[in-house]
Design an enzyme around this catalytic site. Structure first.
Site, PDB file in Angstrom:
ATOM      1  CB  THR A  95      -0.916   0.018   1.236  1.00  0.00           C
ATOM      2  OG1 THR A  95      -1.788  -1.111   1.183  1.00  0.00           O
ATOM      3  CG2 THR A  95      -1.763   1.283   1.267  1.00  0.00           C
ATOM      4  CE  LYS A 155      -5.492  -1.116   2.169  1.00  0.00           C
ATOM      5  NZ  LYS A 155      -4.139  -1.720   2.162  1.00  0.00           N
ATOM      6  CE  LYS A 198       1.988   2.281   3.796  1.00  0.00           C
ATOM      7  NZ  LYS A 198       2.435   0.908   3.483  1.00  0.00           N
TER       8      LYS A 198
END
Length: 306
Positions: A99, A174, A249
């Site tokens: 990611t 995502k 994050k």
């Protein structure tokens, strides 16, 4: 690609990558792996992964190279500076399941194509539990042909793969998904803390909200209080699951993209701030649902000061 056995290079064998590589082995593929942490590499070898000795040796012998790394700088560095692309055979498909920033994903794709390779960004949702159980959801960005070739491998590691569009689209999906999740978990946690202050039991609130308009995944699958959902991290002292620093994050990536695009995401930006503070403090080793404890603590301090 068909369902034929392929040689897969897998670089990054941590909490997510290790189980994912093991599931490829279980599916009958030959998997070559590398990780800079000896203990992680040893665990993967115990699961049937072969260890050629380096990332470049892994890529050189593979039909498809999968990476699962912490950040975009590692992906870009491995592709170019550390010679991963130079070591691979021309036309090798590179699938990055990390990611990372959308811009970094697009840069990685461009770098791979310029080196004569093919590329797909395919970040995942489902956490460590999903990686171990092969129930991950993959969000893929890149060409339709590349997605079709990777799809049987993704199916061996997960339950669903969605082709979201061109390069970077998987990363975009995502961070948007996890912005929804982060905001939802904060909302659910605040509701439970409010319910506590009003004398409402956890089970009563769950029984209502889980079948009413407050229903969401953060409530029904990852409930932040122990009891109503036996499999949730709240029942094992918030051991991850999906760790709070990872949520911080992802929300940081979403916040960066929102600012760059001039998009007004007030709740997303605030969620990013809350999770950044939580991950830097008591939540450093906790599941992201543990943020309920930070909300409860802050509420109690506020009450004491009133």
């Amino acid at each position: 690609m068909s369902d034929a056995i392929r040689t897969i290079g897998f670089i990054g064998l941590g909490h997510m990558g290790g189980p994912m590589a093991a599931n490829l082995v279980k599916a009958g593929h030959r998997v070559l792996g590398h990780d800079i942490v000896p203990e992680l590499l040893a665990a993967a070898v115990d699961a049937g992964v072969e260890a050629p000795g380096s990332a470049t040796a892994t890529a050189a012998a593979a039909d498809v190279v999968i990476t699962m790394l912490p950040a975009g700088r590692q992906v870009l560095g491995l592709y170019a500076d550390e010679g991963l692309l130079a070591a691979a055979r021309p036309g090798t498909l590179f699938v990055d399941c990390s990611t990372i920033d959308v811009a970094d994903a697009r840069a990685a794709h461009a770098t791979a194509v310029a080196a004569g390779m093919r590329a797909l960004d395919a970040p995942v949702s489902g956490g460590v539990v999903g990686a171990e159980a092969a129930t991950l959801t993959f969000m893929a960005g890149g060409g339709a042909a590349e997605f079709a070739e990777a799809e049987p491998l993704l199916a061996a590691m997960g339950k669903k793969a969605v082709h979201c569009g061109g390069e970077g689209a998987g990363q975009a999906a995502k961070i948007c998904n996890n912005m929804i999740l982060g905001i939802s978990m904060i909302a659910v946690s605040e509701a439970f803390v409010l319910g506590e202050s009003l004398g409402l039991s956890h089970q009563a609130l769950f029984d209502v909200a889980s079948t009413a308009s407050g229903q969401c995944w953060a409530l029904t699958s990852n409930c932040p209080v122990p009891g109503p959902v036996p499999g949730s991290p709240a029942n094992r002292d918030y051991r991850p699951g999906f760790a709070a620093p990872l949520m911080a994050k992802d929300l940081g990536l979403a916040a960066r993209a929102a600012r760059a695009g001039g998009v007004q995401t007030e709740l997303g930006l605030r969620a990013a701030e809350l999770y950044a503070d939580f991950a830097a403090d008591s939540g450093a080793t906790e599941d992201f649902s543990g943020i309920i404890r930070a909300i409860r603590d802050a509420s109690q301090k506020g009450g004491d000061q009133a």
